[in-house]
Design an enzyme around this catalytic site. Structure first.
Site, mmCIF file in Angstrom:
data_model
loop_
_atom_site.group_PDB
_atom_site.id
_atom_site.type_symbol
_atom_site.label_atom_id
_atom_site.label_comp_id
_atom_site.label_asym_id
_atom_site.label_seq_id
_atom_site.Cartn_x
_atom_site.Cartn_y
_atom_site.Cartn_z
ATOM 1 N N TYR A 145 7.809 1.448 -8.623
ATOM 2 C CA TYR A 145 6.889 0.462 -7.467
ATOM 3 C C TYR A 145 7.480 -0.442 -7.274
ATOM 4 C CZ TYR A 145 2.176 -0.193 -5.534
ATOM 5 O OH TYR A 145 1.234 -0.572 -4.836
ATOM 6 N N LYS B 199 1.740 4.390 -6.122
ATOM 7 C CA LYS B 199 0.561 3.959 -7.019
ATOM 8 C C LYS B 199 -0.011 5.064 -8.067
ATOM 9 C CE LYS B 199 -1.666 0.137 -7.230
ATOM 10 N NZ LYS B 199 -1.238 -1.366 -7.202
#
Length: 549
Positions: free
Chosen positions: A91, A164
């Site tokens: 991420y 996510k």
């Protein structure tokens, strides 16, 4: 309903070299794999060695992305075993580099693409997944207008939703077979993308106004109707859209915006810890936010709400919040103030005699005049907190809470290595990036990272376990307290926040607090004899189990 793919091409069922001899015979894989039958641990060790051989984080991201597409259990096993190391790769910040190259490097995708130009396709796009109303716990959606400080990336931002979800699973055990990533393709204002022959999204400017709002309404209605138990997570929407969508829909849908609510809540955790040191209440704070976008105003929302809970009126709380953006102190005489800033605009008459630089009331002036107890940076302006500002902050209060939260490193407002000596070790600091301890006068000052991953995975898990009909302010507050309670910040140099090394245990703690709060507020729709066990049972583990057929 779509046919189930062959096991060797289904990342949820594929085990690669871990298929036993018997399984290979039953699944038609004889001769399709090397002779060795490996354990999951052996596979994960090989993968980690391969990852470690790459010289850049983007290469590591690409390797993991390809692993994700072929063997989901192994992918998560590697991440969970090396969570602190892998989170910045799968991420933020590495995903920003991947997004910039997404159309050029396109290989495959696990997302659902909803185009504003084809609204009639929205329902079919979801039903084509072959998932029933009880099969989805979580949907992450983005229109990619405001990606991680790099701006508008249109359909390239798809990996934001996928990334996510990966953090939700790695950090809190959200079952990856029960999640959906969505990209809302409403166009892009990124001229480079529009003029690139490789760009894969809609080739027109972003649609705004009523047509955009109607598309959002269509998404919410359809997703909540088809998957009534799913938490609808919104990510990286533009500031004005993010706030409006949340405010207009949070009482009607199970909706959560991490940029506003999650970021605000993790900052609340840091402030909770700081107040344990200063022995003050929220009602006594003076908050200054530098960088008044979605994240910054979301933090102001939650901290001012805490002031109200501590006894202030709404007007009194508002009077203890100052916003500074690129145009200086936000005042009510400024033209075209966005709604998210207007709520905190200071009366122009109040600051009429304050010093100005080129007609602007700058950050240093505001710090000097206000003497804030909490200074937050979400400006993405590197060195936005120069020595004069930090020293003025420390001159105003004995133990200021200093939170330079912009990331990556090249955007942080001040490095703790500078801020600690500039405040003579008195500032209570947390950052938006991982930072090594700072040694000052023989004391190691441990700097907590205000990483949303400490909070939103557990919040999501608690929402799922409780079946909460909506995400309430009380649930956000419970999550923030649960994070803060995992550390003792009172020792000299102690961190305000826990680290991510034990993130799955931390997420379970947060989930339990959130589920309890949902039950207490009467928004829970599920009951459990033992809530602690229910949280543990809900956490998916990266292991090979059951029959792969």
């Amino acid at each position: 309903m779509p046919q189930r793919p062959p096991v060797s091409t289904d990342p949820l069922r594929n085990r690669g070299t871990a298929f036993t001899v018997e399984e290979r015979a039953n699944l038609g894989l004889v001769g399709r794999l090397p002779s060795a039958v490996e354990t999951l641990d052996q596979q994960a060790e090989r993968c980690y060695r391969q990852i470690s051989s790459y010289s850049t984080d983007l290469q590591k991201y690409t390797y993991l992305d390809q692993l994700h597409d072929r063997n989901e259990v192994l992918y998560y096993k590697v991440i969970v075993d090396h969570l602190a190391e892998m989170l910045p790769i799968v991420y933020d910040p590495t995903i920003g580099d991947a997004i910039k190259q997404w159309s050029n490097d396109y290989r495959d995708s696990r997302a659902v693409y909803l185009s504003i130009d084809r609204p009639d396709d929205v329902r079919e796009s979801f039903t084509g997944l072959g998932l029933g109303p009880d099969d989805v716990d979580l949907i992450v959606v983005s229109d990619a207008q405001e990606i991680l400080g790099i701006g508008d990336w249109g359909v390239n931002g798809t990996d934001i939703s996928i990334g996510k979800l990966a953090v939700y699973t790695a950090a809190a055990g959200i079952d990856p077979s029960r999640v959906v990533a969505v990209n809302l393709d409403v166009g892009t204002d990124n001229e480079m993308l529009l003029n690139s022959p490789e760009y894969l999204g809609n080739r027109h400017a972003r649609i705004t106004g009523q047509r955009y709002d109607d598309f959002i309404d269509l998404y919410l209605r359809t997703a909540s109707e088809l998957f009534p138990n799913a938490l609808l997570h919104f990510e990286d929407f533009g500031p004005s859209n993010a706030r409006r969508i949340l405010e207009d829909n949070r009482d009607s849908y199970r909706i959560f915006n991490d940029d506003m609510q999650g970021t605000g809540a993790i900052v609340m955790s840091a402030v909770f810890s700081g107040l344990k040191v200063t022995k003050q209440t929220f009602a006594e704070q003076r908050l200054l936010v530098f960088g008044a976008g979605t994240a910054g105003t979301g933090m102001a929302d939650q901290i001012s709400a805490a002031m109200i809970r501590d006894g202030l009126t709404a007007e009194e709380a508002k009077a203890r919040v100052w916003l500074v953006d690129v145009n200086g102190l936000v005042t009510d005489d400024m033209a075209d103030l966005p709604n998210y800033q207007a709520a905190y605009a200071r009366p122009a008459a109040e600051v009429a005699d304050w010093a100005r630089t080129d007609g602007v009331i700058d950050l240093l002036t505001v710090v000097t005049e206000v003497k804030p107890t909490v200074l937050i940076g979400t400006s993405t302006m590197h060195n936005g907190f120069p020595q004069a500002v930090v020293e003025a902050l420390a001159a105003g209060v004995e133990r200021p809470i200093l939170l330079p939260l912009s990331n990556p490193t090249e955007r942080i407002e001040v490095m703790p290595a500078d801020a600690v000596p500039w405040t003579d070790g008195r500032a209570l600091i947390a950052t938006g990036i991982p930072v090594d301890p700072v040694n000052y006068n023989g004391v190691d000052f441990h700097i907590g990272q205000a990483n949303n991953a400490l909070l939103y995975p557990g919040l999501g898990l608690g929402t799922i376990v409780s079946g909460a009909a909506r995400v309430t302010d009380g649930m956000l507050l419970a999550a923030a307290k649960a994070v803060a309670d995992q550390v003792d910040p009172t020792g000299l140099g102690a961190s305000l926040l826990p680290d991510v090394d034990n993130l799955r245990a931390s997420s379970a703690t947060v989930a339990l607090a959130v589920a309890k709060q949902a039950i207490e507020e009467g928004v829970a729709t599920k009951s459990h004899d033992n809530l602690v066990q229910a949280v543990e049972d809900a956490m998916w583990q990266p292991i090979y189990s059951g029959n792969p057929e």
